[in-house]
Scaffold this motif. Sequence first.
Motif: not given
Length: 161
Positions: A6-8, A28-29, A33-41
């Motif tokens: 996770i790049i911050s 992830d390989g 993904l660059a959005d909280s909601f997309a990452i969590l889903m």
Amino acid sequence: MCLSNIISFSNLEYLKINPIGFVPALVDGDVVLADSFAILMYLEEKYPQHPLLPKDLEKRAINYQAANIVSASIQPLQIPAILNYIEEKVGPDARLPWAQKHIGKGFAALEKLLEKHAGKYATGDDVYLADVFLAPQVNYSVQRFNLDMVSSAIYGFHHTC
């Protein structure tokens, strides 16, 4: 995938991953993904043994609604570019009261939404999507904007997260 992926930070390398330059981003390989909601889903689907969404349809919908209130009505108002614009257009003394008023309005809406669903956490006795969105915003709002949330139920179940 590990959490170190996770790049911050924001620099030229990061802008290749996330052109808007905001955090978070997840690599992830081959998946970027660059959005909280997309990452969590994505994580919800990839790791179903640790669900972020309850099986109950109503509680699931409440989690989506709470996450959207945070991501659309609270978090964007904390972005430095927005606060700097308020300061520039209205004056330096307007920044904090503006943030407190509008962020507080979002939390008041959440309080009303969650009052019938809360348990130990936002929508029951397990940590779900709503909690993942709420915890950092509660902490940030109290620390950065001196938002008075001590009497809030939302603060009660998230100040220790």
